[in-house]
Enzyme design. Structure first.
Site, PDB file in Angstrom:
ATOM      1  N   LYS A  81       6.056  -1.227  14.156  1.00 33.19           N
ATOM      2  CA  LYS A  81       6.985  -2.265  14.783  1.00 33.19           C
ATOM      3  C   LYS A  81       8.389  -1.638  14.906  1.00 33.19           C
ATOM      4  CE  LYS A  81       8.457  -7.072  13.788  1.00 33.19           C
ATOM      5  NZ  LYS A  81       8.414  -8.174  12.731  1.00 33.19           N
ATOM      6  N   SER A 159       7.218 -12.632  14.628  1.00 34.38           N
ATOM      7  CA  SER A 159       7.979 -11.639  15.567  1.00 34.38           C
ATOM      8  C   SER A 159       7.512 -10.248  15.765  1.00 34.38           C
ATOM      9  CB  SER A 159       9.362 -11.324  14.690  1.00 34.38           C
ATOM     10  OG  SER A 159       9.303 -10.604  13.613  1.00 34.38           O
ATOM     11  N   SER A 183       5.464 -13.485  10.208  1.00 35.83           N
ATOM     12  CA  SER A 183       5.766 -12.558  11.326  1.00 35.83           C
ATOM     13  C   SER A 183       4.512 -11.563  11.575  1.00 35.83           C
ATOM     14  CB  SER A 183       7.055 -11.709  11.320  1.00 35.83           C
ATOM     15  OG  SER A 183       8.019 -12.477  11.694  1.00 35.83           O
TER      16      SER A 183
END
Lengths: 475, 77
Positions: A81, A159, A183
């Site tokens: 990420k 997210s 997330s």
């Protein structure tokens, strides 16, 4: 290569590598191409790191050739990420004000995965600042809204949007996401992959953007629970660079360490108000558990979970980004107005933050007592399937979460796994969350593996992307 | 700083939020567009409501906060 690797698990890819059917360099080339041809159109890619990938893959091949095998992740490609640093690659945190940011340091998870022989392919998209400033629309990301491979008119969730979309589409074998208030869990559920939010402190956050010191966690997002265990073992453990990291070591107990005699607690009321199909899939999952163990209903103790989480997270994010907020940098964010939620915390009295942390101690003790006799407490992960990508939402997706169960894990740092439970409205994935007592990831993963074996849903993949793989896209 | 509590907590949540918003505007007015003050006040009000809920939760004097590492001082092994 004769076997199509796009949707192979880590173990399956390992077998292909060790049998000589594929090489690490071949896998790296294949998945780099998949990221470009499949991942980018989904807005799942922040940046690829081809030179590093080829260097690491060549090393993995050379080591295997001379008999050095670093274990299950040796030669396996993955993505990080884009709130996690990697030398030489941009780390934009998904936000326009940081679009040119390059951090020289290696994250601890990146370092540990490299030591385990894994091959970094690149950085995967995130909602700006991991959603920490608040956002009300899926396009609050430097790379645009991440599309859900099951239906590209819907959102992949956030997210950790890129890790979820890329993993679900077979563009990476696994990825590393981050979670402050859901997330990892939420996008895993919406894209039909298995995501693990480990015990707070299990995995070092060194090199990752901070949102909330006492809440943030990093964890694996994978094809199945077994892969989550293999990745967790590689990245877990104490780290002097992260004072919150736990001293306890972690060893994965292995797939199917247990097959039965599970003790499952169904969280009472957790499926009230969820979509009918989600409830039906959840009940099927519970029935599956009933065949391999005992199932009892449990009640979450009554605590102000939402308020405790809101105050702690608001205060810590406001502090972590105080210079940014003071400078007006938030105005450049796609969700600039949402950042007022964090600016508001600048008037939050210290005693209220401390009060939330005092109540939190009671929550931790009560939830540990509740969960400890069970292998897992279970509830639907989300109340709705993925929403249209053009649709705005208000608040922290309040309609989507069975909030109390998710926030129980957020406030206590207890480990949680999101496991696919079937398909709901529009043929979109649904999921079950398994919540365990602190440091009980092995019991949770055993239960998750058993559930996956019972339902078969973790082996299902987005049909359009299976077709693309069979057509040789990226091959 | 106690603007969110409004002294003994008798002030209405809306009044406390308005006061806290005014104070934030004094220190951060340069980064909040005039047209967005209502958005900020809504955000402040949400936090005020949360703190009011927390204030109703009974605690003893000795109840100690969690620390960043998830444990209390002296508990770390």
């Amino acid at each position: 290569m004769t076997t199509e690797p796009a949707f192979c698990s880590v173990r399956e890819l390992g077998k292909l590598l060790r049998s000589g059917e594929v090489t690490a360099v071949g896998l790296a080339r294949y998945f780099l191409a998949r990221l470009e041809e499949v991942g980018r159109p989904l807005n799942a890619v922040a940046a690829v790191t081809p030179q590093r990938a080829m260097d690491e893959a060549a090393l993995a091949d050379a080591e295997l050739a001379r008999g050095l095998d670093r274990g299950p992740l040796h030669g396996i490609p993955y993505g990080l990420k884009d709130i996690i640093a990697a030398p030489g690659a941009p780390t934009t945190w998904g936000a326009a004000p940081f679009r040119d940011q390059v951090l020289g340091c290696e994250s601890t998870v990146g370092e540990r995965l490299r030591n385990a022989g894994a091959v970094l392919l690149g950085k995967l998209a995130t909602v700006e600042l991991a959603g920490g400033m608040g956002y009300e629309h899926p396009d609050a990301s430097l790379t645009g809204p991440a599309l859900n491979p099951w239906d590209t008119s819907t959102w992949a969730g956030g997210s950790s949007s890129g890790p979820a979309a890329a993993t679900a589409a077979g563009a990476v074998p696994f990825s590393i996401g981050s979670d402050t208030s859901g997330s990892i869990m939420m996008p895993s559920a919406w894209t039909g992959i298995t995501g693990l939010r480990p015990t707070y402190g299990r995995v070092s956050r060194a090199g990752a953007m901070t949102l909330s010191w006492s809440v943030d966690r990093l964890g694996p997002m994978c094809r199945n629970a077994d892969d989550c265990g293999l990745v967790l073992e590689a990245i877990a453990g104490p780290d002097p660079r992260d004072p919150s990291s736990l001293t306890e070591p972690y060893r994965y107990s292995g797939r199917a360490a247990r097959r039965d005699h599970f003790r499952i607690g169904v969280v009472a009321g957790s499926f009230d108000g969820v979509q009918d199909e989600i409830r039906a899939n959840f009940e099927s999952a519970v029935a599956s558990f009933a065949e391999i163990g005992t199932v009892d209903e449990v009640a979450l103790p009554d605590f102000p979970y939402t308020e405790v989480a809101d105050v702690i997270v608001a205060a810590e994010i406001s502090a972590a980004f105080d210079d940014f907020l003071d400078s007006g940098g938030a105005a450049e964010l796609a969700a600039g107005k949402a950042s007022y939620y964090r600016l508001a915390a600048s008037a939050l009295p210290a005693r209220d933050y401390i009060r939330a942390q005092r109540i939190r101690r009671h929550i931790v003790a009560a939830l540990d007592e509740l969960a400890r006799p069970f292998d897992a407490l279970v509830a639907p992960m989300l109340g709705i399937v993925a929403t249209p990508v053009a649709e705005s939402f208000t608040g922290p997706l309040g309609v989507a979460y069975p909030q109390r169960v998710n926030l129980a894990s957020v406030t206590t740092g207890m480990p949680t796994v999101s496991v696919p439970s079937g398909l709901g409205r529009g043929g979109l994935p649904t999921a079950v969350q398994l919540l365990g007592a602190r440091l009980t990831e092995n019991a949770l993963l055993d239960a998750a593996c058993a559930l996956e074996a019972g339902t078969g849903w973790a082996a299902q993949h987005p049909p359009a992307f299976i077709a693309l793989a069979k057509a040789g896209c990226g091959g | 700083m106690s603007q969110m509590q409004g002294g003994t907590g008798q002030a209405s949540e809306a009044d406390v939020a308005a006061l806290a918003t005014a104070l934030i505007m004094q220190s951060h007015g340069a980064v909040v567009a005039e047209a967005d003050v209502n958005e900020l006040e809504r955000a402040v009000l949400a936090l005020v409501k949360a703190t009011r809920v927390l204030r109703r939760y009974p605690l003893r004097n000795s109840d100690e906060p969690m620390t960043v590492n998830g444990r209390g001082p002296g508990e770390r092994t």
